[in-house]
Design a protein around this motif. Structure first.
Motif, PDB file in Angstrom:
ATOM      1  N   MET A  74       0.844  -1.156  -0.016  1.00 21.68           N
ATOM      2  CA  MET A  74      -0.094   0.085  -0.072  1.00 21.68           C
ATOM      3  C   MET A  74       0.756   1.363  -0.012  1.00 21.68           C
ATOM      4  SD  MET A  74      -2.966  -1.028   2.692  1.00 21.68           S
ATOM      5  CE  MET A  74      -4.065   0.145   2.168  1.00 21.68           C
ATOM      6  N   LEU A  75       1.866   1.151   0.906  1.00 22.34           N
ATOM      7  CA  LEU A  75       2.872   2.202   0.744  1.00 22.34           C
ATOM      8  C   LEU A  75       3.606   2.454  -0.450  1.00 22.34           C
ATOM      9  CD1 LEU A  75       4.334   2.100   4.221  1.00 22.34           C
ATOM     10  CD2 LEU A  75       2.577   3.956   3.432  1.00 22.34           C
ATOM     11  N   ALA A  76       3.779   1.612  -1.276  1.00 21.99           N
ATOM     12  CA  ALA A  76       4.323   1.534  -2.539  1.00 21.99           C
ATOM     13  C   ALA A  76       3.381   2.460  -3.487  1.00 21.99           C
ATOM     14  CB  ALA A  76       4.600   0.297  -3.129  1.00 21.99           C
ATOM     15  N   ALA A  77       2.152   2.185  -3.475  1.00 26.51           N
ATOM     16  CA  ALA A  77       0.854   3.138  -4.323  1.00 26.51           C
ATOM     17  C   ALA A  77       1.216   4.205  -3.770  1.00 26.51           C
ATOM     18  CB  ALA A  77      -0.284   2.285  -4.020  1.00 26.51           C
ATOM     19  N   SER A  78       1.022   4.516  -2.351  1.00 23.22           N
ATOM     20  CA  SER A  78       1.020   6.000  -1.944  1.00 23.22           C
ATOM     21  C   SER A  78       2.248   6.365  -2.434  1.00 23.22           C
ATOM     22  CB  SER A  78       0.729   6.174  -0.509  1.00 23.22           C
ATOM     23  OG  SER A  78       1.831   5.408   0.255  1.00 23.22           O
ATOM     24  N   ALA A  79       3.432   5.971  -2.336  1.00 22.39           N
ATOM     25  CA  ALA A  79       4.907   6.483  -2.909  1.00 22.39           C
ATOM     26  C   ALA A  79       4.523   6.991  -4.021  1.00 22.39           C
ATOM     27  CB  ALA A  79       5.706   5.601  -2.424  1.00 22.39           C
ATOM     28  N   THR A  80       4.143   6.205  -4.892  1.00 24.06           N
ATOM     29  CA  THR A  80       3.906   6.457  -6.596  1.00 24.06           C
ATOM     30  C   THR A  80       3.036   7.796  -6.715  1.00 24.06           C
ATOM     31  OG1 THR A  80       4.172   4.267  -7.202  1.00 24.06           O
ATOM     32  CG2 THR A  80       3.119   5.587  -8.825  1.00 24.06           C
ATOM     33  N   LEU A  81       2.009   7.581  -6.021  1.00 28.73           N
ATOM     34  CA  LEU A  81       0.998   9.174  -6.098  1.00 28.73           C
ATOM     35  C   LEU A  81       1.646  10.360  -5.437  1.00 28.73           C
ATOM     36  CD1 LEU A  81      -2.168   7.054  -4.452  1.00 28.73           C
ATOM     37  CD2 LEU A  81      -2.005   8.168  -6.769  1.00 28.73           C
ATOM     38  N   ILE A  82       2.416  10.163  -4.460  1.00 28.07           N
ATOM     39  CA  ILE A  82       2.846  11.458  -3.991  1.00 28.07           C
ATOM     40  C   ILE A  82       4.088  11.732  -4.945  1.00 28.07           C
ATOM     41  CG2 ILE A  82       4.848  10.536  -2.351  1.00 28.07           C
ATOM     42  CD1 ILE A  82       2.325  13.555  -1.742  1.00 28.07           C
ATOM     43  N   ALA A  83       4.658  10.992  -5.406  1.00 28.13           N
ATOM     44  CA  ALA A  83       5.836  11.484  -6.385  1.00 28.13           C
ATOM     45  C   ALA A  83       5.406  12.035  -7.690  1.00 28.13           C
ATOM     46  CB  ALA A  83       6.775  10.162  -7.006  1.00 28.13           C
ATOM     47  N   ILE A  84       4.130  11.503  -8.074  1.00 32.25           N
ATOM     48  CA  ILE A  84       3.358  12.032  -9.423  1.00 32.25           C
ATOM     49  C   ILE A  84       2.959  13.457  -8.815  1.00 32.25           C
ATOM     50  CG2 ILE A  84       1.321  11.832 -10.727  1.00 32.25           C
ATOM     51  CD1 ILE A  84       1.757   9.010 -10.542  1.00 32.25           C
ATOM     52  N   ASN A  85       2.353  13.632  -7.869  1.00 33.44           N
ATOM     53  CA  ASN A  85       1.857  14.867  -7.342  1.00 33.44           C
ATOM     54  C   ASN A  85       3.139  15.973  -7.069  1.00 33.44           C
ATOM     55  OD1 ASN A  85       1.437  16.572  -4.746  1.00 33.44           O
ATOM     56  ND2 ASN A  85      -0.638  16.144  -5.638  1.00 33.44           N
ATOM     57  N   TRP A  86       4.237  15.587  -6.447  1.00 30.00           N
ATOM     58  CA  TRP A  86       5.160  16.375  -6.522  1.00 30.00           C
ATOM     59  C   TRP A  86       5.724  16.934  -7.494  1.00 30.00           C
ATOM     60  CZ3 TRP A  86       8.642  13.242  -1.934  1.00 30.00           C
ATOM     61  CH2 TRP A  86       7.971  13.857  -0.821  1.00 30.00           C
ATOM     62  N   LEU A  87       6.057  16.046  -8.508  1.00 31.03           N
ATOM     63  CA  LEU A  87       6.500  16.238 -10.128  1.00 31.03           C
ATOM     64  C   LEU A  87       5.672  17.246 -10.825  1.00 31.03           C
ATOM     65  CD1 LEU A  87       8.702  15.661 -12.250  1.00 31.03           C
ATOM     66  CD2 LEU A  87       7.242  13.658 -12.795  1.00 31.03           C
ATOM     67  N   ILE A  88       4.339  17.037 -10.669  1.00 26.74           N
ATOM     68  CA  ILE A  88       3.453  17.902 -11.819  1.00 26.74           C
ATOM     69  C   ILE A  88       3.693  19.244 -10.885  1.00 26.74           C
ATOM     70  CG2 ILE A  88       0.956  18.108 -12.210  1.00 26.74           C
ATOM     71  CD1 ILE A  88       0.751  15.264 -12.398  1.00 26.74           C
ATOM     72  N   TYR A  89       3.659  19.300  -9.640  1.00 28.45           N
ATOM     73  CA  TYR A  89       3.462  20.696  -8.900  1.00 28.45           C
ATOM     74  C   TYR A  89       4.773  21.088  -9.315  1.00 28.45           C
ATOM     75  CZ  TYR A  89       2.832  24.374  -5.591  1.00 28.45           C
ATOM     76  OH  TYR A  89       2.377  25.456  -5.046  1.00 28.45           O
ATOM     77  N   ILE A  90       6.007  20.693  -9.147  1.00 23.84           N
ATOM     78  CA  ILE A  90       7.197  21.454  -9.247  1.00 23.84           C
ATOM     79  C   ILE A  90       7.178  22.197 -10.785  1.00 23.84           C
ATOM     80  CG2 ILE A  90       9.613  21.192  -9.572  1.00 23.84           C
ATOM     81  CD1 ILE A  90       9.314  18.800  -7.444  1.00 23.84           C
ATOM     82  N   TRP A  91       6.914  20.816 -11.805  1.00 27.62           N
ATOM     83  CA  TRP A  91       6.639  21.258 -13.137  1.00 27.62           C
ATOM     84  C   TRP A  91       5.709  22.606 -13.651  1.00 27.62           C
ATOM     85  CZ3 TRP A  91       3.165  22.180 -16.787  1.00 27.62           C
ATOM     86  CH2 TRP A  91       3.398  22.312 -18.317  1.00 27.62           C
ATOM     87  N   ALA A  92       4.676  22.558 -12.854  1.00 28.13           N
ATOM     88  CA  ALA A  92       3.629  23.731 -12.819  1.00 28.13           C
ATOM     89  C   ALA A  92       3.987  25.040 -12.331  1.00 28.13           C
ATOM     90  CB  ALA A  92       2.170  23.180 -12.228  1.00 28.13           C
ATOM     91  N   VAL A  93       4.709  24.858 -11.336  1.00 27.95           N
ATOM     92  CA  VAL A  93       5.393  26.266 -10.579  1.00 27.95           C
ATOM     93  C   VAL A  93       6.347  26.910 -11.606  1.00 27.95           C
ATOM     94  CG1 VAL A  93       6.564  27.333  -8.642  1.00 27.95           C
ATOM     95  CG2 VAL A  93       4.665  25.731  -8.159  1.00 27.95           C
ATOM     96  N   ASN A  94       7.208  26.120 -12.185  1.00 26.24           N
ATOM     97  CA  ASN A  94       8.543  26.760 -12.855  1.00 26.24           C
ATOM     98  C   ASN A  94       8.297  26.792 -14.292  1.00 26.24           C
ATOM     99  OD1 ASN A  94      10.087  26.877 -10.749  1.00 26.24           O
ATOM    100  ND2 ASN A  94      11.100  24.827 -10.774  1.00 26.24           N
ATOM    101  N   ASN A  95       6.714  26.577 -14.706  1.00 24.56           N
ATOM    102  CA  ASN A  95       6.441  26.755 -15.936  1.00 24.56           C
ATOM    103  C   ASN A  95       5.287  27.770 -15.984  1.00 24.56           C
ATOM    104  OD1 ASN A  95       7.631  24.809 -18.384  1.00 24.56           O
ATOM    105  ND2 ASN A  95       7.591  23.590 -16.270  1.00 24.56           N
ATOM    106  N   GLY A  96       4.937  28.476 -15.093  1.00 26.09           N
ATOM    107  CA  GLY A  96       3.916  29.605 -14.994  1.00 26.09           C
ATOM    108  C   GLY A  96       2.758  29.151 -14.734  1.00 26.09           C
ATOM    109  N   HIS A  97       2.509  28.057 -13.930  1.00 32.13           N
ATOM    110  CA  HIS A  97       1.076  27.595 -13.801  1.00 32.13           C
ATOM    111  C   HIS A  97       0.855  27.334 -12.232  1.00 32.13           C
ATOM    112  CE1 HIS A  97       0.587  27.060 -17.943  1.00 32.13           C
ATOM    113  NE2 HIS A  97       1.580  26.127 -18.276  1.00 32.13           N
ATOM    114  N   THR A  98       1.400  28.477 -11.436  1.00 34.20           N
ATOM    115  CA  THR A  98       0.913  28.104 -10.052  1.00 34.20           C
ATOM    116  C   THR A  98      -0.269  28.314  -9.581  1.00 34.20           C
ATOM    117  OG1 THR A  98       3.298  29.011  -9.508  1.00 34.20           O
ATOM    118  CG2 THR A  98       1.839  29.015  -7.713  1.00 34.20           C
ATOM    119  N   LEU A  99      -1.092  29.222 -10.520  1.00 32.75           N
ATOM    120  CA  LEU A  99      -2.554  29.407 -10.141  1.00 32.75           C
ATOM    121  C   LEU A  99      -3.174  28.175 -10.360  1.00 32.75           C
ATOM    122  CD1 LEU A  99      -3.849  32.089  -9.525  1.00 32.75           C
ATOM    123  CD2 LEU A  99      -4.410  32.288 -11.930  1.00 32.75           C
TER     124      LEU A  99
END
Length: 299
Positions: A74-99
Motif C-alpha cells: 500500500m505504501l508503494a502505491a502511496s509513494a507513487t501517487l505522492i511522487a506524481i503529485n510532487w513532479l507535476i507541482y514542481i513542473w507547474a510552478v516553474n512553467n508559470g502555472h502556480t495558479l
C-alpha cells in the motif's frame, strides 16, 4: 485536551500549511533544474533527514514491526501517487502555472469528501453535498474554457486525494509511513542522480548555491509533514478542515502578486465557485463538530 496543547497544535498546523503555501517561491529558485531532478533530490535529502529523525526518536523497532507485506504494498502505491503529485507541482510552478496548482489544492478537500462517499461508504451531509456541487460547477466552467491547464489542477487534486485515501487506511503511523515511502522512492532517485552525474548533465556540484538549495529540500519536505502530523493529534478535525485552505490561498497570492500570472475573467468565476464550496464545507465541518461536542456533553 489542554489549552496549551490546542494552541501548540494550531501553531504547528499553521506552520505546516504556511510552508506548503510559500513553497513555490523556493521552487522558483531552482527554475533552471528540471522538475524530475528536483524531485529526485527532494526524495534523497528527505530520506537523510528522516533516517536521522527516526534514529533520534528510537523508532526503528516500531516501524519494522508495522511494515508487513500488505503495508509495504500500500505504501508503494502511496509513494507513487505522492511522487506524481510532487513532479507535476514542481513542473507547474516553474512553467508559470502556480495558479492552476493552487486550484488543484482548493479542489482536493472536496474531492476527499467524494472519495470518502464512493470508496469508504461514508454518508454525505446535506451541506457537504452543496459544497461538492459548487466545486464541481467551478471545475466544469474551467473545463469549458481552460483545458490547457485543467489537467494540472485535476491531476494534483486526484493524486493527492488518492494519496490521502491510501494513507488513511494503511496500518502505520505518519512518520513510519513517510520513511517507508521515501525508502521505496530512493533507489530510482539515487540512480537518476548518479546517471546525470555520469553524463555531466546534473545540476548538483555545479554551484554551491544550487547544492544548498537541493539539500535543503529534505527539510522543506519532511518538516511540514511532521508538523502536520503533530498538529493532527492535537486539533479537532473541524480546525484542520479550516487550516487546509491556508496553503492554496497563499499559493494563489504568490501566483498573482509575486509571479505575475494573469487572472482571466474565467478565473474569478472558477475560484469564486471553488471558494464558495470551500466556505460551505468549512462552515459545515465546524457546525457538525460543535453539535457533536454538545451531544457528547449531554450524555
Amino acid at each position: 485536551m489542554t489549552e496549551n496543547a490546542a494552541r501548540g497544535g494550531l501553531l504547528l498546523g499553521l506552520g505546516a500549511y504556511t510552508m506548503w503555501g510559500v513553497l513555490p517561491l523556493y521552487f522558483r529558485l531552482l527554475a533552471t533544474v528540471p522538475a524530475i531532478e528536483v524531485l529526485a533530490h527532494r526524495v534523497i535529502w528527505s530520506l537523510v533527514l528522516l533516517i536521522a529523525v527516526v534514529t533520534a526518536m528510537r523508532r526503528w523497532r516500531t516501524i519494522r514491526a508495522a511494515a508487513s507485506g500488505r503495508t509495504i504494498a500500500m505504501l508503494a502505491a502511496s509513494a507513487t501517487l505522492i511522487a506524481i503529485n510532487w513532479l507535476i507541482y514542481i513542473w507547474a510552478v516553474n512553467n508559470g502555472h502556480t495558479l492552476a496548482g493552487s486550484l488543484g489544492y482548493f479542489i482536493n478537500p472536496l474531492l476527499n469528501v467524494a472519495l470518502g462517499v464512493i470508496v469508504l461508504g461514508e454518508r454525505l451531509r446535506k451541506w457537504q453535498g452543496a459544497a461538492l456541487a459548487l466545486a464541481t460547477t467551478g471545475v466544469a466552467a474551467m473545463a469549458l474554457v481552460a483545458l490547457d491547464t485543467l489537467w494540472i489542477s485535476l491531476s494534483l487534486a486526484v493524486s493527492f486525494g488518492l494519496y490521502g485515501l491510501v494513507r488513511k487506511v494503511v496500518a502505520i503511523d505518519s512518520l513510519g509511513g513517510l520513511l517507508i515511502e521515501t525508502l521505496l522512492l530512493a533507489p530510482a532517485s539515487f540512480g537518476y542522480v548518479l546517471y546525470l552525474g555520469s553524463v555531466g548533465s546534473g545540476a548538483a556540484g555545479r554551484a554551491l548555491s544550487t547544492d544548498v538549495l537541493l539539500v535543503a529540500l529534505g527539510a522543506l519536505t519532511a518538516l511540514p509533514l511532521l508538523m502536520f502530523a503533530a498538529a493532527a493529534r492535537r486539533l479537532p478535525y473541524s480546525t484542520l478542515a479550516l487550516l487546509q485552505y491556508v496553503a492554496p490561498s497563499l499559493q494563489f497570492v504568490v501566483a498573482v502578486a509575486i509571479f505575475g500570472e494573469p487572472l482571466r475573467p474565467l478565473h474569478f468565476l472558477v475560484f469564486g465557485l471553488i471558494w464558495a464550496g470551500c466556505a460551505v464545507f468549512a462552515w459545515d465541518s465546524v457546525r457538525n463538530a460543535r453539535a457533536a461536542r454538545i451531544a457528547a456533553a449531554e450524555r
